[in-house]
Write an enzyme that holds these catalytic residues in place. Structure first.
Site, PDB file in Angstrom:
ATOM      1  N   ARG A 242       0.840  -1.193   0.000  1.00 16.25           N
ATOM      2  CA  ARG A 242       0.000   0.000   0.000  1.00 16.25           C
ATOM      3  C   ARG A 242       0.876   1.243   0.000  1.00 16.25           C
ATOM      4  O   ARG A 242       1.945   1.263   0.599  1.00 16.25           O
ATOM      5  CB  ARG A 242      -0.900   0.035   1.245  1.00 16.25           C
ATOM      6  CG  ARG A 242      -2.023  -0.989   1.236  1.00 16.25           C
ATOM      7  CD  ARG A 242      -3.088  -0.615   0.206  1.00 16.25           C
ATOM      8  NE  ARG A 242      -4.157  -1.598   0.155  1.00 16.25           N
ATOM      9  CZ  ARG A 242      -4.196  -2.638  -0.657  1.00 16.25           C
ATOM     10  NH1 ARG A 242      -3.158  -2.888  -1.459  1.00 16.25           N
ATOM     11  NH2 ARG A 242      -5.223  -3.457  -0.664  1.00 16.25           N
ATOM     12  N   GLU A 271      -1.785   7.915  -5.589  1.00 19.15           N
ATOM     13  CA  GLU A 271      -2.370   7.304  -6.787  1.00 19.15           C
ATOM     14  C   GLU A 271      -3.717   7.967  -7.093  1.00 19.15           C
ATOM     15  O   GLU A 271      -4.476   8.274  -6.179  1.00 19.15           O
ATOM     16  CB  GLU A 271      -2.579   5.803  -6.553  1.00 19.15           C
ATOM     17  CG  GLU A 271      -1.278   5.035  -6.410  1.00 19.15           C
ATOM     18  CD  GLU A 271      -1.504   3.531  -6.253  1.00 19.15           C
ATOM     19  OE1 GLU A 271      -2.537   3.034  -6.747  1.00 19.15           O
ATOM     20  OE2 GLU A 271      -0.667   2.870  -5.650  1.00 19.15           O
ATOM     21  N   HIS A 289       0.933  -0.113  -9.958  1.00 16.03           N
ATOM     22  CA  HIS A 289       0.000  -0.887  -9.129  1.00 16.03           C
ATOM     23  C   HIS A 289      -0.559  -2.082  -9.896  1.00 16.03           C
ATOM     24  O   HIS A 289      -1.769  -2.229 -10.076  1.00 16.03           O
ATOM     25  CB  HIS A 289      -1.149  -0.006  -8.617  1.00 16.03           C
ATOM     26  CG  HIS A 289      -1.776  -0.542  -7.360  1.00 16.03           C
ATOM     27  ND1 HIS A 289      -2.391   0.276  -6.447  1.00 16.03           N
ATOM     28  CD2 HIS A 289      -1.894  -1.812  -6.875  1.00 16.03           C
ATOM     29  CE1 HIS A 289      -2.861  -0.472  -5.446  1.00 16.03           C
ATOM     30  NE2 HIS A 289      -2.570  -1.742  -5.692  1.00 16.03           N
TER      31      HIS A 289
END
Length: 315
Positions: A242, A271, A289
């Site tokens: 994360r 993000e 990601h």
């Protein structure tokens, strides 16, 4: 019954649901429009992009099941949804190996300088080949090095297994007591138990040559200013868990000073607009990601998610 797969679902999962009699809509509805449209559905599936917070849950009383294709559910108010009688399910095992393989893509990328070589070879390869060869000729092997795994859930253990298979020593840190060995399975039905050691986080930081992070979102970085000071000089870091787990500006400083030799990042603080200092740093290997984004993982996620939706919607 209608299901909204707002962040998509593998065709295998969609077919399973349709064969079970459900209508599956895979057209993405923007986040700001969901509050007006989500109540047309009986269930919704998401990945990491769509956020299902309390106001949206309150506005959509028809939703009976929320499905998360993947592991972390930081983008869902899970406890609140369950308090409203909504089933919340995810697929924690389906993508573990894919994420672990990406970790080692970044590690192998880092120890052989591919992140920088792939930038410079197209520009300087014809005119400066000898100098580039010299610059990138001081790589190292992963074999014989210490891999520290922070968080020893499914993905952390899959990462450890690959490291063990490459001849690394694995130490790990976790909030709960974990195993002292892992089983590696090879072709031909060959299985081998290989030792791993659980240590406290400070010990892991001090002893690891490479560190891979596999923890949920935290209020403060797992590796911040104080933790950077504990790390071995020249350590390599990978974060495929994360954004926010590593202090990004602190990471830039540590890379510039040489405290950290390289980093591999699949997740970011901001993000989908990561900060320029990270994107442009010559010692960071970057992916957008995509840890779980393999064909095999998506098929497993689609299949498992479909079965969970059917089980909960037909209760």
């Amino acid at each position: 019954m209608k299901i909204l797969a707002n962040d998509g679902i593998d065709p295998i999962g969609k077919k399973i649901l349709e064969d079970a009699g459900f209508v599956v809509d895979t057209v993405h509805i923007p986040q700001d429009e969901l509050i007006n449209r989500l109540n047309d559905y009986d269930a919704v599936t998401v990945r990491s992009a769509t956020k299902l917070r309390q106001p949206l849950i309150d506005a959509c009383p028809n939703i009976k099941v929320i499905g998360r294709g993947g592991v972390g559910m930081d983008n869902i108010d899970v406890d609140y949804a369950r308090s409203k009688g909504i089933a919340v399910v995810n697929t924690p095992a389906a993508s573990s190996h894919s994420v672990a393989e990406l970790v080692f893509a970044h590690l192998l990328n880092g120890v052989r300088f591919l992140y920088d070589s792939n930038r410079k070879m197209p520009v300087e390869g014809q005119t400066n080949f000898g100098s580039l060869k010299k610059a990138y000729g001081a790589g190292s092997e992963l074999q014989g090095k210490v891999l520290g795994v922070v968080g020893f859930g499914r993905i952390g253990r899959e990462t450890a297994k690959i490291g063990l298979g490459l001849g690394m020593t694995v130490i790990y840190s976790d909030l709960f007591e974990g195993p002292n060995s892992l089983t590696l399975n090879f072709a031909g039905d060959v299985s081998v138990n290989v030792p791993v050691e659980q240590v406290d986080l400070e010990t892991l930081f001090k002893q690891s040559d490479f560190i891979s992070l596999h923890v949920p979102f935290t209020d403060k970085p797992v590796i911040g200013k104080e933790e950077f000071a504990l790390l071995k000089d020249g350590v390599g870091l990978v974060n495929a868990s994360r954004g926010g787990v590593i202090d990004e500006l602190g990471l830039v400083e540590a890379l510039n000073s040489g405290k950290v030799s390289f980093a591999g990042l699949d997740v970011f603080d901001d993000e989908p607009t990561p900060r320029a200092e990270i994107l442009q740093h010559p010692k960071i290997s970057l992916t957008p990601h995509i840890g779980a984004a393999t064909n095999e993982a998506q098929e497993r996620i689609g299949d498992e998610l479909a079965q969970l939706l059917i089980e909960n919607l037909k209760k």
